[in-house]
Enzyme design. Structure first.
Site, PDB file in Angstrom:
ATOM      1  N   GLU A 102      40.646 -47.204  24.339  1.00  0.00           N
ATOM      2  CA  GLU A 102      41.226 -48.014  25.414  1.00  0.00           C
ATOM      3  C   GLU A 102      41.200 -47.236  26.749  1.00  0.00           C
ATOM      4  O   GLU A 102      40.862 -47.775  27.788  1.00  0.00           O
ATOM      5  CB  GLU A 102      42.656 -48.401  25.034  1.00  0.00           C
ATOM      6  CG  GLU A 102      43.170 -49.541  25.863  1.00  0.00           C
ATOM      7  CD  GLU A 102      44.540 -50.000  25.403  1.00  0.00           C
ATOM      8  OE1 GLU A 102      44.988 -49.554  24.325  1.00  0.00           O
ATOM      9  OE2 GLU A 102      45.143 -50.791  26.145  1.00  0.00           O
ATOM     10  N   ARG A 138      42.600 -43.135   7.210  1.00  0.00           N
ATOM     11  CA  ARG A 138      42.943 -44.115   6.167  1.00  0.00           C
ATOM     12  C   ARG A 138      41.726 -44.582   5.374  1.00  0.00           C
ATOM     13  O   ARG A 138      41.856 -45.004   4.227  1.00  0.00           O
ATOM     14  CB  ARG A 138      43.719 -45.283   6.781  1.00  0.00           C
ATOM     15  CG  ARG A 138      45.131 -44.869   7.211  1.00  0.00           C
ATOM     16  CD  ARG A 138      45.897 -46.017   7.828  1.00  0.00           C
ATOM     17  NE  ARG A 138      45.387 -46.386   9.132  1.00  0.00           N
ATOM     18  CZ  ARG A 138      45.854 -45.944  10.304  1.00  0.00           C
ATOM     19  NH1 ARG A 138      46.865 -45.117  10.331  1.00  0.00           N
ATOM     20  NH2 ARG A 138      45.320 -46.327  11.441  1.00  0.00           N
TER      21      ARG A 138
END
Ligand code: AMP
Length: 177
Positions: free
Chosen positions: A96, A59
């Site tokens: 994560e 993006r």
């Protein structure tokens, strides 16, 4: 900026339960929103001596390429591992679960370059920190990093300022995760 913020939709539980996904595709779809967001970056970064804009896959490419065009400078893609065809350097960053790498073409940074790095959103700041380190490793100067959205409660922008000495400018902020 509240008009821009109001055009970013939130999709709960994407990509997994508990995440509030801040979806900038609704901003891109809106002609006023798109032009206002690019315009804010242009106003902030014109006449600053920026020589290149780097965007983080995927993006960051959208806003980065539009800004580079408006500033009249070149655009440098920072991509996920294995996607760039030329000689690259790589930087590991923490996800994560586990780690990943992003890469940049070695010949994309020249001595004296003053970079601006763009992405859509900063959360923990791991991705943006890795992008800054790539440019710094190649002796480029990072003037600032710019994002549409900051999630300040996750501490990413503060950590980048503290650890790497680079300011993160955000157009809007969302509380929480
Ligand atoms: P981080 O490395 O934790 O700062 O994560 C930043 C990257 O993950 C950005 O490229 C974002 O596109 C994406 N991301 C992380 N959290 C969110 C969220 N809540 N909504 C939308 N995108 C996110």
């Amino acid at each position: 900026m509240s008009i821009i913020k109001s055009k970013i939709r939130t999709i709960p539980d994407y990509p997994k339960p508990g995440i509030l996904f801040r979806d900038i595709t609704s901003l891109l779809l809106d002609p006023e929103g798109l032009s206002l967001s690019i315009g804010m970056f242009v106003n902030r970064y014109q006449n600053q001596g920026i020589t290149k804009v780097a965007g983080i896959e995927a993006r960051g490419f959208i806003f980065g390429a539009a800004l580079a065009f408006q500033l009249g400078v070149g655009f440098v893609p920072i991509r996920k591992k294995g996607k760039l065809p030329g000689e690259t350097i790589s930087q590991e960053y923490i996800l994560e679960y586990g780690t990943d790498h992003i890469e940049i073409h070695k010949d994309a940074v020249h001595p004296g370059d003053k970079f601006l790095i763009l992405d859509d959103l900063i959360a923990t700041g791991g991705t943006l920190a890795a992008a800054i380190q790539l440019i710094q490793k190649l002796n480029g100067k990072v003037h600032e990093a710019g994002v549409i959205v900051d999630l300040p409660d996750l501490g990413g922008s503060a950590k980048i300022k503290k650890d790497l000495g680079v300011e993160v400018y955000s157009i809007c902020q969302f509380e929480g995760h």
